[in-house]
Design an enzyme around this catalytic site. Structure first.
Site, mmCIF file in Angstrom:
data_model
loop_
_atom_site.group_PDB
_atom_site.id
_atom_site.type_symbol
_atom_site.label_atom_id
_atom_site.label_comp_id
_atom_site.label_asym_id
_atom_site.label_seq_id
_atom_site.Cartn_x
_atom_site.Cartn_y
_atom_site.Cartn_z
ATOM 1 N N LYS A 59 -63.836 -62.532 -0.451
ATOM 2 C CA LYS A 59 -62.705 -61.813 -0.962
ATOM 3 C C LYS A 59 -60.911 -61.914 0.087
ATOM 4 C CE LYS A 59 -67.141 -58.221 -1.673
ATOM 5 N NZ LYS A 59 -68.226 -57.710 -0.690
ATOM 6 N N GLN A 103 -68.783 -54.529 4.237
ATOM 7 C CA GLN A 103 -70.024 -54.926 4.016
ATOM 8 C C GLN A 103 -70.514 -54.549 4.306
ATOM 9 O OE1 GLN A 103 -69.105 -57.771 1.851
ATOM 10 N NE2 GLN A 103 -70.925 -58.599 1.758
ATOM 11 N N ASP A 129 -64.981 -49.004 -3.246
ATOM 12 C CA ASP A 129 -66.807 -50.206 -3.221
ATOM 13 C C ASP A 129 -66.961 -48.401 -4.316
ATOM 14 O OD1 ASP A 129 -67.658 -52.284 -3.207
ATOM 15 O OD2 ASP A 129 -68.085 -52.473 -0.649
#
Ligand code: NDP
Length: 314
Positions: A59, A103, A129
């Protein structure tokens, strides 16, 4: 099933992801001109899960490659939940951070509901997200929202591959908060008739075989076999399963397959939820890897740019 030659079109996620990234470049430049800096994504990596290390590295590499800055905060496996919360609160308060990504998974020691609690602590306007309840609500109400990356990526893949949705039967196998449920909502908003299946669905193959568009997001290697698929259907394989048992690779892909050769080199291969034999029946199938995976990261980049642009307008 292995003897049947594939006829389905492969839905090329890598190519679509490249298109998405290209479309972001001028927006990032425009943001830079207006704000005098790059958009910045704050990432929290807590613990030492090897998969998470790889995902976060990826990422960061892709963000930086596109001109999105990153700020990585790391916490040890032994860290307390309060430490993770403090990182998120600092990101929330920092005007130089546009997006926040925590994460998963968090270390088990942080407690059972740690992930839900940390997602709820993220400022919804920075929630790239799309897991915060405010963004989930906005998604359900079809008002502009930062939507979860994987299902948004599937929609891009379907749209840019010319798959029609309006009035079509769509079946989603899986009802998780991060894939199955938001996937179903996005398909519904595009006027598909949506059926959501899960582990208690009776006669799953028969239900799935109604689908013009079938999305498998289960986490069970090669579970979706030809009997799940209507001839000509579009099949999107979200599943990402690592196979480490050679016999399983042989039984799914066949003794002379490229996957087996890859397994013999590396001791591990990726396998989707969709059996390779489905390619002989379906009209189009997304491969694993190279299907949904690249799109998930592309949509993270897209959400990061969008969050930055929205902050500029406020
Ligand atoms: P979850 O484990 O959270 O959810 C799995 C879903 O599948 C559940 O709803 C479960 O039903 C359902 N399920 C399990 N077994 C069966 C069965 N035998 N028949 C029917 N349904 C079943 O997984 P996620 O949604 O997080 O992920 C799904 C897959 O997608 C995984 O392989 C994951 O690695 C992959 N993934 C890939 C991404 C990518 O970028 N390519 C991103 C995110 C996920 P129930 O609710 O009843 O338990």
């Amino acid at each position: 099933m292995n003897s049947a030659g594939p006829s389905a079109r492969a839905l090329d996620g890598a190519a679509v992801a490249a298109e998405i990234r290209d479309a972001l470049r001028p927006r990032i430049e425009a943001f830079h001109r207006a704000a005098g800096r790059s958009p910045v994504l704050g990432l929290l990596l807590a613990g030492s899960d090897p998969g998470s290390e790889v995902y976060v590295r990826n990422k960061i590499r892709q963000s930086e490659g596109l001109g999105i800055g990153t700020a990585l905060e790391r916490l040890p496996e032994s860290a307390a939940f309060a430490e993770a919360l403090a990182v998120v609160e600092a990101f929330n308060a920092d005007p130089g951070i546009d997006g926040i990504l925590v994460q998963s998974p968090l270390p088990a020691g942080m407690g059972k509901n740690a992930e839900r609690r940390i997602f709820e602590a993220i400022d919804p306007s920075k929630d790239v997200d799309g897991f915060h309840p405010v963004n989930v609500g906005r998604l359900v109400q079809q008002t502009p929202a930062l939507a979860p990356c994987t299902p948004s990526g599937v929609m891009e893949l379907l749209d840019r591959s010319g798959v029609e949705l309006e009035g079509r039967q769509a079946v989603v196998i899986g009802r998780s908060d991060i894939v199955g449920k938001p996937m179903s909502m996005l398909l519904l908003h595009r006027h598909a008739t949506v059926t959501i299946c899960h582990s208690r669905t009776v006669d799953l193959a028969r239900v799935a075989a109604r689908a013009d568009v079938l999305v498998a997001a289960v986490g069970r290697p090669a579970m979706v076999t030809t009997d799940f698929v209507k001839p000509g259907a579009t099949v999107v394989d979200v599943g990402t399963n690592a196979l480490t048992d050679r016999n399983q690779v042989v039984s799914i892909f066949g003794a002379g397959s490229r996957k087996l050769a890859a397994f013999d080199k590396r001791g591990r291969v990726l396998c989707g939820d969709v059996h390779p034999g489905v390619a002989a029946v379906a009209g189009a199938v997304s491969p694993v890897p190279g299907g949904v995976g690249p799109l998930t990261i592309a949509m993270l980049l897209s959400n990061s740019v969008r969050a930055a642009e929205q902050r500029l307008r406020r």
